[in-house]
Design an enzyme around this catalytic site. Structure first.
Site, PDB file in Angstrom:
ATOM      1  N   LYS A  22     -38.529  -7.160   5.134  1.00 15.98           N
ATOM      2  CA  LYS A  22     -39.338  -5.735   4.709  1.00 15.98           C
ATOM      3  C   LYS A  22     -38.179  -5.018   4.285  1.00 15.98           C
ATOM      4  O   LYS A  22     -38.451  -3.969   3.099  1.00 15.98           O
ATOM      5  CB  LYS A  22     -39.936  -5.134   6.103  1.00 15.98           C
ATOM      6  CG  LYS A  22     -40.177  -3.747   6.016  1.00 15.98           C
ATOM      7  CD  LYS A  22     -40.860  -3.411   6.945  1.00 15.98           C
ATOM      8  CE  LYS A  22     -40.091  -2.780   8.124  1.00 15.98           C
ATOM      9  NZ  LYS A  22     -39.516  -1.440   7.867  1.00 15.98           N
ATOM     10  N   ASN A  23     -37.147  -4.572   4.885  1.00 13.85           N
ATOM     11  CA  ASN A  23     -36.107  -3.566   4.535  1.00 13.85           C
ATOM     12  C   ASN A  23     -35.324  -4.138   3.098  1.00 13.85           C
ATOM     13  O   ASN A  23     -34.739  -2.925   2.670  1.00 13.85           O
ATOM     14  CB  ASN A  23     -35.204  -3.401   5.638  1.00 13.85           C
ATOM     15  CG  ASN A  23     -35.776  -2.706   6.769  1.00 13.85           C
ATOM     16  OD1 ASN A  23     -36.837  -2.128   6.687  1.00 13.85           O
ATOM     17  ND2 ASN A  23     -35.181  -2.270   7.894  1.00 13.85           N
ATOM     18  N   ARG A  92     -41.441   6.872   5.830  1.00 14.24           N
ATOM     19  CA  ARG A  92     -40.341   7.405   5.365  1.00 14.24           C
ATOM     20  C   ARG A  92     -39.565   6.500   4.245  1.00 14.24           C
ATOM     21  O   ARG A  92     -39.051   7.461   3.509  1.00 14.24           O
ATOM     22  CB  ARG A  92     -39.495   7.401   6.907  1.00 14.24           C
ATOM     23  CG  ARG A  92     -38.459   8.244   6.729  1.00 14.24           C
ATOM     24  CD  ARG A  92     -37.388   8.043   7.712  1.00 14.24           C
ATOM     25  NE  ARG A  92     -36.053   8.443   7.226  1.00 14.24           N
ATOM     26  CZ  ARG A  92     -35.749   9.681   7.049  1.00 14.24           C
ATOM     27  NH1 ARG A  92     -36.695  10.578   7.413  1.00 14.24           N
ATOM     28  NH2 ARG A  92     -34.623   9.761   6.529  1.00 14.24           N
ATOM     29  N   CYS A 116     -39.175  11.499  12.642  1.00 18.75           N
ATOM     30  CA  CYS A 116     -40.157  10.508  12.972  1.00 18.75           C
ATOM     31  C   CYS A 116     -40.123  10.089  14.535  1.00 18.75           C
ATOM     32  O   CYS A 116     -39.335  10.948  15.126  1.00 18.75           O
ATOM     33  CB  CYS A 116     -40.126   9.068  12.053  1.00 18.75           C
ATOM     34  SG  CYS A 116     -38.672   8.379  12.560  1.00 18.75           S
ATOM     35  N   ARG A 121     -33.829  12.257  11.686  1.00 16.78           N
ATOM     36  CA  ARG A 121     -33.663  11.502  10.269  1.00 16.78           C
ATOM     37  C   ARG A 121     -33.580  12.486   9.211  1.00 16.78           C
ATOM     38  O   ARG A 121     -34.361  12.490   8.164  1.00 16.78           O
ATOM     39  CB  ARG A 121     -34.582  10.487  10.375  1.00 16.78           C
ATOM     40  CG  ARG A 121     -35.006   9.753  11.463  1.00 16.78           C
ATOM     41  CD  ARG A 121     -35.841   8.398  11.209  1.00 16.78           C
ATOM     42  NE  ARG A 121     -35.290   7.400  10.448  1.00 16.78           N
ATOM     43  CZ  ARG A 121     -35.849   6.252  10.297  1.00 16.78           C
ATOM     44  NH1 ARG A 121     -37.279   6.066  10.713  1.00 16.78           N
ATOM     45  NH2 ARG A 121     -35.277   5.370   9.418  1.00 16.78           N
ATOM     46  N   PRO A 122     -32.634  13.224   8.878  1.00 19.27           N
ATOM     47  CA  PRO A 122     -32.319  14.224   7.691  1.00 19.27           C
ATOM     48  C   PRO A 122     -32.238  13.284   6.689  1.00 19.27           C
ATOM     49  O   PRO A 122     -31.892  12.179   6.688  1.00 19.27           O
ATOM     50  CB  PRO A 122     -30.915  14.862   8.118  1.00 19.27           C
ATOM     51  CG  PRO A 122     -30.291  14.229   9.097  1.00 19.27           C
ATOM     52  CD  PRO A 122     -31.258  13.229   9.878  1.00 19.27           C
ATOM     53  N   MET A 123     -31.911  14.149   5.316  1.00 21.13           N
ATOM     54  CA  MET A 123     -31.676  13.399   4.142  1.00 21.13           C
ATOM     55  C   MET A 123     -30.642  13.916   3.290  1.00 21.13           C
ATOM     56  O   MET A 123     -30.395  14.019   2.362  1.00 21.13           O
ATOM     57  CB  MET A 123     -32.829  13.807   3.234  1.00 21.13           C
ATOM     58  CG  MET A 123     -34.283  13.229   3.478  1.00 21.13           C
ATOM     59  SD  MET A 123     -34.188  11.501   2.980  1.00 21.13           S
ATOM     60  CE  MET A 123     -34.328  11.774   1.124  1.00 21.13           C
ATOM     61  N   LEU A 125     -27.439  13.284   3.526  1.00 24.77           N
ATOM     62  CA  LEU A 125     -26.469  12.551   2.769  1.00 24.77           C
ATOM     63  C   LEU A 125     -26.821  12.016   1.482  1.00 24.77           C
ATOM     64  O   LEU A 125     -26.146  11.756   0.698  1.00 24.77           O
ATOM     65  CB  LEU A 125     -26.186  11.269   3.665  1.00 24.77           C
ATOM     66  CG  LEU A 125     -25.487  11.291   5.214  1.00 24.77           C
ATOM     67  CD1 LEU A 125     -25.342  10.242   5.827  1.00 24.77           C
ATOM     68  CD2 LEU A 125     -24.190  12.161   4.996  1.00 24.77           C
ATOM     69  N   ASP A 304     -32.381  -1.744  15.166  1.00 22.62           N
ATOM     70  CA  ASP A 304     -33.656  -2.363  15.299  1.00 22.62           C
ATOM     71  C   ASP A 304     -34.054  -3.608  16.019  1.00 22.62           C
ATOM     72  O   ASP A 304     -35.138  -4.223  16.165  1.00 22.62           O
ATOM     73  CB  ASP A 304     -33.964  -2.895  13.574  1.00 22.62           C
ATOM     74  CG  ASP A 304     -34.401  -1.596  12.733  1.00 22.62           C
ATOM     75  OD1 ASP A 304     -34.339  -0.546  13.136  1.00 22.62           O
ATOM     76  OD2 ASP A 304     -34.204  -2.144  11.404  1.00 22.62           O
ATOM     77  N   ARG A 396     -46.638  -2.754  10.665  1.00 24.56           N
ATOM     78  CA  ARG A 396     -45.635  -2.041   9.651  1.00 24.56           C
ATOM     79  C   ARG A 396     -44.717  -3.189   9.421  1.00 24.56           C
ATOM     80  O   ARG A 396     -43.894  -3.148   8.169  1.00 24.56           O
ATOM     81  CB  ARG A 396     -45.187  -0.905   9.997  1.00 24.56           C
ATOM     82  CG  ARG A 396     -46.308   0.508  10.015  1.00 24.56           C
ATOM     83  CD  ARG A 396     -45.509   1.639  10.260  1.00 24.56           C
ATOM     84  NE  ARG A 396     -44.081   1.709   9.882  1.00 24.56           N
ATOM     85  CZ  ARG A 396     -42.861   1.879  10.530  1.00 24.56           C
ATOM     86  NH1 ARG A 396     -42.704   2.350  11.642  1.00 24.56           N
ATOM     87  NH2 ARG A 396     -41.796   1.498   9.670  1.00 24.56           N
TER      88      ARG A 396
HETATM   89  C1  UD1 Z   1     -32.722   1.967   7.536  1.00 24.34           C
HETATM   90  C2  UD1 Z   1     -33.910   0.773   8.187  1.00 24.34           C
HETATM   91  C3  UD1 Z   1     -34.078   0.955   9.593  1.00 24.34           C
HETATM   92  C4  UD1 Z   1     -33.043   0.895  10.413  1.00 24.34           C
HETATM   93  C5  UD1 Z   1     -31.859   1.976  10.050  1.00 24.34           C
HETATM   94  C6  UD1 Z   1     -30.537   1.705  10.521  1.00 24.34           C
HETATM   95  C7  UD1 Z   1     -35.025   0.925   6.044  1.00 24.34           C
HETATM   96  C8  UD1 Z   1     -36.357   0.971   5.197  1.00 24.34           C
HETATM   97  N1  UD1 Z   1     -34.999   1.233   7.401  1.00 24.34           N
HETATM   98  O1  UD1 Z   1     -33.345   3.418   7.836  1.00 24.34           O
HETATM   99  O2  UD1 Z   1     -35.167   0.007   9.813  1.00 24.34           O
HETATM  100  O3  UD1 Z   1     -33.242   1.092  11.967  1.00 24.34           O
HETATM  101  O4  UD1 Z   1     -31.563   1.717   8.336  1.00 24.34           O
HETATM  102  O5  UD1 Z   1     -30.085   0.460  10.671  1.00 24.34           O
HETATM  103  O6  UD1 Z   1     -34.272  -0.093   5.493  1.00 24.34           O
HETATM  104  N2  UD1 Z   1     -28.713   9.995   8.811  1.00 24.34           N
HETATM  105  C9  UD1 Z   1     -28.190  11.281   8.390  1.00 24.34           C
HETATM  106  N3  UD1 Z   1     -28.599  11.919   7.164  1.00 24.34           N
HETATM  107  C10 UD1 Z   1     -28.822  11.113   6.044  1.00 24.34           C
HETATM  108  C11 UD1 Z   1     -29.413   9.701   6.470  1.00 24.34           C
HETATM  109  C12 UD1 Z   1     -29.219   9.378   7.659  1.00 24.34           C
HETATM  110  O7  UD1 Z   1     -27.962  11.950   9.286  1.00 24.34           O
HETATM  111  O8  UD1 Z   1     -28.947  11.873   4.943  1.00 24.34           O
HETATM  112  C13 UD1 Z   1     -28.460   9.550   9.826  1.00 24.34           C
HETATM  113  C14 UD1 Z   1     -29.918   9.067  10.547  1.00 24.34           C
HETATM  114  O9  UD1 Z   1     -30.496  10.233  11.152  1.00 24.34           O
HETATM  115  C15 UD1 Z   1     -29.655   8.030  11.556  1.00 24.34           C
HETATM  116  C16 UD1 Z   1     -28.339   7.540  10.927  1.00 24.34           C
HETATM  117  O10 UD1 Z   1     -28.008   8.081   9.798  1.00 24.34           O
HETATM  118  O11 UD1 Z   1     -29.055   8.750  12.655  1.00 24.34           O
HETATM  119  C17 UD1 Z   1     -28.835   6.073  10.102  1.00 24.34           C
HETATM  120  O12 UD1 Z   1     -29.823   6.247   9.395  1.00 24.34           O
HETATM  121  P1  UD1 Z   1     -30.119   5.444   8.334  1.00 24.34           P
HETATM  122  O13 UD1 Z   1     -28.970   4.267   8.036  1.00 24.34           O
HETATM  123  O14 UD1 Z   1     -30.093   6.279   6.860  1.00 24.34           O
HETATM  124  O15 UD1 Z   1     -31.307   4.643   8.478  1.00 24.34           O
HETATM  125  P2  UD1 Z   1     -32.688   4.457   7.294  1.00 24.34           P
HETATM  126  O16 UD1 Z   1     -32.014   4.193   6.074  1.00 24.34           O
HETATM  127  O17 UD1 Z   1     -33.445   5.508   7.391  1.00 24.34           O
END
Ligand code: UD1
Length: 417
Positions: A22-23, A92, A116, A121-123, A125, A304, A396
């Site tokens: 999926k990912n 997301r 969530c 889960r901020p954006m 980065l 996960d 999902r």
């Molecule tokens: C992806 C996976 C999810 C998995 C996660 C961590 C997909 C679709 N989902 O989610 O199943 O649990 O990786 O292995 O591939 N963070 C920030 N700022 C940002 C982005 C992330 O602070 O801009 C933080 C998040 O809050 C979290 C950490 O970084 O604490 C890891 O998140 P991230 O690796 O981005 O997870 P996803 O890509 O959302």
């Protein structure tokens, strides 16, 4: 609303095939937006998260069709660069269109995916990286707008190795002018799969799977054909199912190097894990030994898989400590496991689990995808029946779980209420 009714007690035995990841599928489907024409992606699992991504692509104007596990995405007639809010709210990972739409159409508008069930889960980065490439970002009224007439290659250091940010930045950089270096990049196998797909489209990406990814921008990309890697989390969940039920299972269509941390920890619990070329056999031991786990970015123990391992530890001999370092709110399964008789204490980001001889069935609720998987595993060994509510979360990420687990001897019925 649908529920699972599960009667525990059976050992899971036999062979099961892990579906495509999926990912890995989600960013690859988003990457189809980068080149005009029809891309063909094989072994895409039949999951609601995938359906949402296909809906997003259709909403943007792509022609999408599915034939079995193959998905055909024709992006020749994309008309929009704005994703509607309802679709963003459904999943997301819809935010993965940010990089490709900006790269190809110079502008993108998405609604902020927000937090969530497992964390804020901020954006930041994703956005910081795009800004470094020259994008102008505006965040207003819950929407993110990114614009740039010409993205330029940049050196980006990520404060933490975010999977989604690494993927979005790779997809933005493939059409940028010049070379981009993403440092402290996430190293997950899904990122390597995305690199392989992008290169098939004509991109020049190197280094995925290491800390530094180097992307030389090219002027255009075309469609490509690709088979996604197997789902290491689905495989890991099946492996824990074999261990917790004292079963004997062969999981096929796997890349064993992708789940070495899970293999190592399962062996510590006493399970016999035999690695094949593209399969793994797990034989549960007489009892489960307690092990400590700390979630980490890949190649560390995957967040996960944390809830599923916690389910296993609830029936282990001894006390285990599980520490979650990736997401700040990923213990929602604890209260539900407690309803089934588990002895778990939460202290901040750490849980202390004292194994009990038996779990008992209860009515419990899946709060998110992997929390739901943990409840399934617990129910497989609980005395009496368990009812799991809100199983749309499980759909999902697990394709017809009741069918796959049923073929291994589990007694699981989906109830439409
Ligand atoms: C992806 C996976 C999810 C998995 C996660 C961590 C997909 C679709 N989902 O989610 O199943 O649990 O990786 O292995 O591939 N963070 C920030 N700022 C940002 C982005 C992330 O602070 O801009 C933080 C998040 O809050 C979290 C950490 O970084 O604490 C890891 O998140 P991230 O690796 O981005 O997870 P996803 O890509 O959302």
């Amino acid at each position: 609303m649908q529920k699972y009714m599960i009667v525990g007690g059976n050992r899971l035995q036999g062979k099961a095939r892990a579906s495509g990841s999926k990912n890995a599928s989600l960013p690859i489907l988003a990457a189809c937006l980068l080149g005009s024409g029809e891309s063909i992606i094989h072994d895409v699992p039949n999951l609601t998260d995938i359906s949402v991504m296909l809906e997003v692509l259709q909403f943007l104007g792509a022609r999408v069709r599915r034939a079995g596990c193959s998905v055909y995405v024709d992006t020749a007639s994309i008309e929009y660069f704005e994703v509607n809010e309802d679709l963003m709210r459904k999943m997301r990972a819809s935010n993965l269109v940010l990089g490709p739409l900006l790269a190809r159409f110079k502008k993108v508008i998405i609604s902020h995916p927000g937090g969530c069930n497992i964390g804020t889960r901020p954006m930041n980065l994703h956005l910081k990286g795009l800004q470094a490439m020259g994008a102008v970002i505006k965040e207003k009224y819950g929407f993110i707008t990114a614009e740039s007439d010409l993205l330029s290659g940049a050196e980006i250091y990520m404060d933490m190795p975010s999977v989604g940010a690494t993927e979005n930045l790779m997809m933005a950089a493939v059409l940028a002018k010049g070379t981009t270096l993403i440092k402290n990049a996430a190293k997950e196998p899904e990122i390597v799969d995305l690199q392989n797909f992008l290169n098939r489209m004509g991109a020049d990406v190197k280094g995925a799977g290491t800390d530094v990814i180097k992307i030389k921008g090219v002027s255009s990309l075309g469609p490509a054909e690709h088979t996604v890697i197997p789902d290491r989390i689905e495989a890991g969940t099946l492996m824990v199912a074999a261990a917790i039920t004292g079963g004997d299972m062969i999981v096929t269509n796997v890349i064993p190097e992708h789940f070495e941390a899970v293999t190592a920890k399962l062996r510590e619990t006493g399970a016999l894990v035999t690695i094949g070329e593209d399969s793994v056999r797990v034989k549960g031991g007489q009892s489960v030994s307690a092990v400590d786990i700390r979630t980490l970015p890949y190649p560390g123990f995957a967040t996960d898989m944390q809830p599923q391992f916690m389910a296993l530890m609830t029936v282990a001999q001894g006390t285990s400590i599980i520490t979650e370092t990736i997401f700040e709110n990923r213990f929602k399964h604890v209260s539900e496991l407690r309803r089934m008789g588990a002895d778990i204490k939460v202290e901040g980001q750490t849980t202390i689990i004292k194994g009990v001889p038996k779990l008992s069935g209860a009515v419990v609720e899946a709060s998110d995808l992997r929390a739901g998987a943990a409840l399934i595993l617990a129910a497989l060994v609980a005395e009496d029946g368990t009812v799991i509510e809100n199983i749309e979360h499980i759909d999902r990420g697990y394709d017809r779980l009741e069918k796959k687990y049923g073929s291994l001897g589990a007694r699981i019925i989906r109830v439409h209420s």
